[in-house]
Every structure is written in C-alpha cells, then in structure tokens.
Design a protein around this motif. Structure first.
Motif, PDB file in Angstrom:
ATOM      1  N   ALA A  42       0.827  -1.203   0.000  1.00  0.00           N
ATOM      2  CA  ALA A  42       0.000   0.000   0.000  1.00  0.00           C
ATOM      3  C   ALA A  42       0.863   1.256   0.000  1.00  0.00           C
ATOM      4  CB  ALA A  42      -0.928  -0.003   1.207  1.00  0.00           C
ATOM      5  N   ILE A  43       1.930   1.253   0.765  1.00  0.00           N
ATOM      6  CA  ILE A  43       2.813   2.424   0.826  1.00  0.00           C
ATOM      7  C   ILE A  43       3.536   2.605  -0.499  1.00  0.00           C
ATOM      8  CG2 ILE A  43       4.890   3.366   1.925  1.00  0.00           C
ATOM      9  CD1 ILE A  43       3.866   2.111   4.563  1.00  0.00           C
ATOM     10  N   SER A  44       4.023   1.533  -1.060  1.00  0.00           N
ATOM     11  CA  SER A  44       4.726   1.624  -2.345  1.00  0.00           C
ATOM     12  C   SER A  44       3.800   2.120  -3.443  1.00  0.00           C
ATOM     13  CB  SER A  44       5.318   0.263  -2.733  1.00  0.00           C
ATOM     14  OG  SER A  44       6.331  -0.096  -1.818  1.00  0.00           O
ATOM     15  N   ASP A  45       2.547   1.661  -3.414  1.00  0.00           N
ATOM     16  CA  ASP A  45       1.577   2.139  -4.401  1.00  0.00           C
ATOM     17  C   ASP A  45       1.356   3.639  -4.247  1.00  0.00           C
ATOM     18  OD1 ASP A  45       1.320  -0.399  -5.404  1.00  0.00           O
ATOM     19  OD2 ASP A  45      -0.631  -0.792  -4.445  1.00  0.00           O
ATOM     20  N   GLY A  46       1.349   4.119  -3.016  1.00  0.00           N
ATOM     21  CA  GLY A  46       1.120   5.540  -2.757  1.00  0.00           C
ATOM     22  C   GLY A  46       2.296   6.418  -3.162  1.00  0.00           C
ATOM     23  N   PHE A  47       3.509   5.947  -2.937  1.00  0.00           N
ATOM     24  CA  PHE A  47       4.695   6.742  -3.243  1.00  0.00           C
ATOM     25  C   PHE A  47       5.248   6.453  -4.628  1.00  0.00           C
ATOM     26  CE2 PHE A  47       4.940   7.216   1.378  1.00  0.00           C
ATOM     27  CZ  PHE A  47       5.227   8.561   1.473  1.00  0.00           C
ATOM     28  N   GLY A  48       4.973   5.301  -5.141  1.00  0.00           N
ATOM     29  CA  GLY A  48       5.578   4.920  -6.406  1.00  0.00           C
ATOM     30  C   GLY A  48       7.015   4.483  -6.163  1.00  0.00           C
ATOM     31  N   PHE A  49       7.708   4.251  -7.224  1.00  0.00           N
ATOM     32  CA  PHE A  49       9.082   3.767  -7.105  1.00  0.00           C
ATOM     33  C   PHE A  49      10.083   4.769  -7.667  1.00  0.00           C
ATOM     34  CE2 PHE A  49       6.717  -0.185  -6.719  1.00  0.00           C
ATOM     35  CZ  PHE A  49       7.331  -0.734  -5.610  1.00  0.00           C
ATOM     36  N   LEU A  50       9.778   6.040  -7.547  1.00  0.00           N
ATOM     37  CA  LEU A  50      10.723   7.064  -7.977  1.00  0.00           C
ATOM     38  C   LEU A  50      11.914   7.081  -7.030  1.00  0.00           C
ATOM     39  CD1 LEU A  50       8.238   9.959  -8.742  1.00  0.00           C
ATOM     40  CD2 LEU A  50       9.319   8.415 -10.386  1.00  0.00           C
ATOM     41  N   THR A  51      13.077   7.337  -7.576  1.00  0.00           N
ATOM     42  CA  THR A  51      14.288   7.378  -6.767  1.00  0.00           C
ATOM     43  C   THR A  51      14.164   8.414  -5.657  1.00  0.00           C
ATOM     44  OG1 THR A  51      15.555   6.763  -8.712  1.00  0.00           O
ATOM     45  CG2 THR A  51      16.791   7.656  -6.856  1.00  0.00           C
ATOM     46  N   GLU A  52      13.526   9.537  -5.963  1.00  0.00           N
ATOM     47  CA  GLU A  52      13.390  10.622  -4.985  1.00  0.00           C
ATOM     48  C   GLU A  52      12.504  10.218  -3.806  1.00  0.00           C
ATOM     49  OE1 GLU A  52      12.301  11.132  -8.289  1.00  0.00           O
ATOM     50  OE2 GLU A  52      14.267  11.823  -8.929  1.00  0.00           O
ATOM     51  N   SER A  53      11.581   9.309  -4.014  1.00  0.00           N
ATOM     52  CA  SER A  53      10.656   8.933  -2.942  1.00  0.00           C
ATOM     53  C   SER A  53      11.106   7.685  -2.184  1.00  0.00           C
ATOM     54  CB  SER A  53       9.258   8.709  -3.515  1.00  0.00           C
ATOM     55  OG  SER A  53       9.250   7.605  -4.387  1.00  0.00           O
ATOM     56  N   ASP A  54      12.204   7.086  -2.602  1.00  0.00           N
ATOM     57  CA  ASP A  54      12.640   5.827  -2.001  1.00  0.00           C
ATOM     58  C   ASP A  54      12.931   5.956  -0.506  1.00  0.00           C
ATOM     59  OD1 ASP A  54      13.217   3.046  -2.282  1.00  0.00           O
ATOM     60  OD2 ASP A  54      15.339   3.564  -2.006  1.00  0.00           O
ATOM     61  N   GLU A  55      13.628   7.007  -0.108  1.00  0.00           N
ATOM     62  CA  GLU A  55      13.976   7.182   1.304  1.00  0.00           C
ATOM     63  C   GLU A  55      12.728   7.384   2.164  1.00  0.00           C
ATOM     64  OE1 GLU A  55      16.498  10.289   4.045  1.00  0.00           O
ATOM     65  OE2 GLU A  55      17.196   9.938   1.996  1.00  0.00           O
ATOM     66  N   LEU A  56      11.816   8.197   1.676  1.00  0.00           N
ATOM     67  CA  LEU A  56      10.581   8.448   2.417  1.00  0.00           C
ATOM     68  C   LEU A  56       9.715   7.185   2.465  1.00  0.00           C
ATOM     69  CD1 LEU A  56       8.951  10.535   3.916  1.00  0.00           C
ATOM     70  CD2 LEU A  56       7.959  11.250   1.745  1.00  0.00           C
ATOM     71  N   ARG A  57       9.622   6.476   1.351  1.00  0.00           N
ATOM     72  CA  ARG A  57       8.855   5.235   1.303  1.00  0.00           C
ATOM     73  C   ARG A  57       9.420   4.217   2.295  1.00  0.00           C
ATOM     74  NH1 ARG A  57       9.646   0.623  -1.342  1.00  0.00           N
ATOM     75  NH2 ARG A  57      11.337   1.488  -2.580  1.00  0.00           N
ATOM     76  N   THR A  58      10.735   4.103   2.338  1.00  0.00           N
ATOM     77  CA  THR A  58      11.391   3.169   3.257  1.00  0.00           C
ATOM     78  C   THR A  58      11.094   3.533   4.713  1.00  0.00           C
ATOM     79  OG1 THR A  58      13.134   2.742   1.660  1.00  0.00           O
ATOM     80  CG2 THR A  58      13.614   2.200   3.949  1.00  0.00           C
ATOM     81  N   ALA A  59      11.119   4.811   5.027  1.00  0.00           N
ATOM     82  CA  ALA A  59      10.820   5.263   6.392  1.00  0.00           C
ATOM     83  C   ALA A  59       9.379   4.927   6.778  1.00  0.00           C
ATOM     84  CB  ALA A  59      11.067   6.759   6.521  1.00  0.00           C
ATOM     85  N   ILE A  61       7.527   2.526   5.512  1.00  0.00           N
ATOM     86  CA  ILE A  61       7.416   1.067   5.631  1.00  0.00           C
ATOM     87  C   ILE A  61       7.966   0.606   6.976  1.00  0.00           C
ATOM     88  CG2 ILE A  61       8.300  -1.124   4.724  1.00  0.00           C
ATOM     89  CD1 ILE A  61       8.078   0.165   1.900  1.00  0.00           C
ATOM     90  N   GLU A  62       9.100   1.153   7.399  1.00  0.00           N
ATOM     91  CA  GLU A  62       9.675   0.793   8.699  1.00  0.00           C
ATOM     92  C   GLU A  62       8.739   1.178   9.841  1.00  0.00           C
ATOM     93  OE1 GLU A  62      13.562   2.551   8.960  1.00  0.00           O
ATOM     94  OE2 GLU A  62      14.371   1.250   7.385  1.00  0.00           O
ATOM     95  N   TYR A  63       8.157   2.377   9.744  1.00  0.00           N
ATOM     96  CA  TYR A  63       7.227   2.823  10.776  1.00  0.00           C
ATOM     97  C   TYR A  63       5.999   1.914  10.821  1.00  0.00           C
ATOM     98  CZ  TYR A  63       3.788   5.547  13.306  1.00  0.00           C
ATOM     99  OH  TYR A  63       2.829   5.938  14.183  1.00  0.00           O
ATOM    100  N   SER A  64       5.453   1.595   9.661  1.00  0.00           N
ATOM    101  CA  SER A  64       4.290   0.725   9.582  1.00  0.00           C
ATOM    102  C   SER A  64       4.596  -0.654  10.167  1.00  0.00           C
ATOM    103  CB  SER A  64       3.832   0.583   8.130  1.00  0.00           C
ATOM    104  OG  SER A  64       2.822  -0.383   8.006  1.00  0.00           O
ATOM    105  N   THR A  65       5.745  -1.193   9.838  1.00  0.00           N
ATOM    106  CA  THR A  65       6.148  -2.505  10.346  1.00  0.00           C
ATOM    107  C   THR A  65       6.318  -2.476  11.861  1.00  0.00           C
ATOM    108  OG1 THR A  65       7.236  -3.000   8.252  1.00  0.00           O
ATOM    109  CG2 THR A  65       7.901  -4.318  10.158  1.00  0.00           C
ATOM    110  N   ASP A  66       6.965  -1.428  12.369  1.00  0.00           N
ATOM    111  CA  ASP A  66       7.141  -1.299  13.821  1.00  0.00           C
ATOM    112  C   ASP A  66       5.797  -1.174  14.536  1.00  0.00           C
ATOM    113  OD1 ASP A  66       9.863  -1.400  13.458  1.00  0.00           O
ATOM    114  OD2 ASP A  66      10.203   0.755  13.749  1.00  0.00           O
ATOM    115  N   ALA A  67       4.887  -0.382  13.974  1.00  0.00           N
ATOM    116  CA  ALA A  67       3.567  -0.210  14.587  1.00  0.00           C
ATOM    117  C   ALA A  67       2.792  -1.526  14.572  1.00  0.00           C
ATOM    118  CB  ALA A  67       2.786   0.881  13.864  1.00  0.00           C
ATOM    119  N   ALA A  68       2.863  -2.250  13.473  1.00  0.00           N
ATOM    120  CA  ALA A  68       2.172  -3.540  13.385  1.00  0.00           C
ATOM    121  C   ALA A  68       2.758  -4.539  14.381  1.00  0.00           C
ATOM    122  CB  ALA A  68       2.245  -4.093  11.962  1.00  0.00           C
TER     123      ALA A  68
END
Length: 112
Positions: A42-59, A61-68
C-alpha cells in the motif's frame, strides 16, 4: 456467609477473561486492517518507485512494520491475560469444590 455461597465470584472471573479475549480479538481485526492499509504494498503504491521517494517510502514502511509489530505484541499480551484468567477461574472452581467436599458438600455444590 451462607452455606451455598461461593468463595470466588466465578461469573466475574469468566466475564473478565471474556472481556480480555474480546479486546484481543478486536485488536487483531484492527491489526489486519492496519496491515492492509499501511503495509509495504500500500505504501509503495502511494509513493511509487521514484528514486526521490525511495527514502521516504522506506521510512514509512519501517514505521508501519514497527507499529504492526507493537500492535501484535499487545494482541498476544491480551490473549495471554485471557488464558491466565481462564486458568485461574478453573483452578479456583476446582479448589472450591474440593473445599466443599471437605465440609460435607459434594462436587455439584450441594450437600451429601
């Protein structure tokens, strides 16, 4: 205290265990929904796979995983509390029956 009065409010113990079990069940349902809405896909779909969004997308995903993971630990804890309360209730009922037998009652709660 009356002869037939229990030493332990068995219904209260059962009800409390049931409440913990229901809270664990509800939390598990919320956790499944949370994972569906905020998981990696869901997060990747929202941010896409642009190089510029990779760092934010990764953050995210980590937050979502930690919360889950945290929600899952709370779910397991609530479930464990419900199990422990059921065991306490069962042990107390057994002990009350044993004590009743010592004082002339029978295992069904009545007099012999």
């Amino acid at each position: 205290m009356a002869d037939d009065a229990p030493f332990y409010a068995q219904d209260a113990g059962r009800n409390l265990a049931r409440k913990f079990e229901m809270q664990a069940y509800d939390l598990r349902a919320h956790l499944k929904k949370f994972i569906q809405e905020t998981g990696e896909e869901a997060i990747s779909d929202g941010f896409g796979f642009l190089t510029e969004s990779d760092e934010l997308r990764t953050a995210y995903i980590e937050y979502s995983t930690d919360a889950a993971d945290a929600m899952n630990r709370v779910h397991q804890y609530l479930d464990a509390v419900a199990d422990a309360l059921r065991k306490v209730n069962l042990n107390t009922e057994t002990t009350d029956e044993d004590v009743a037998v010592l004082f002339g009652g029978n295992r069904n709660g009545g007099k012999r």
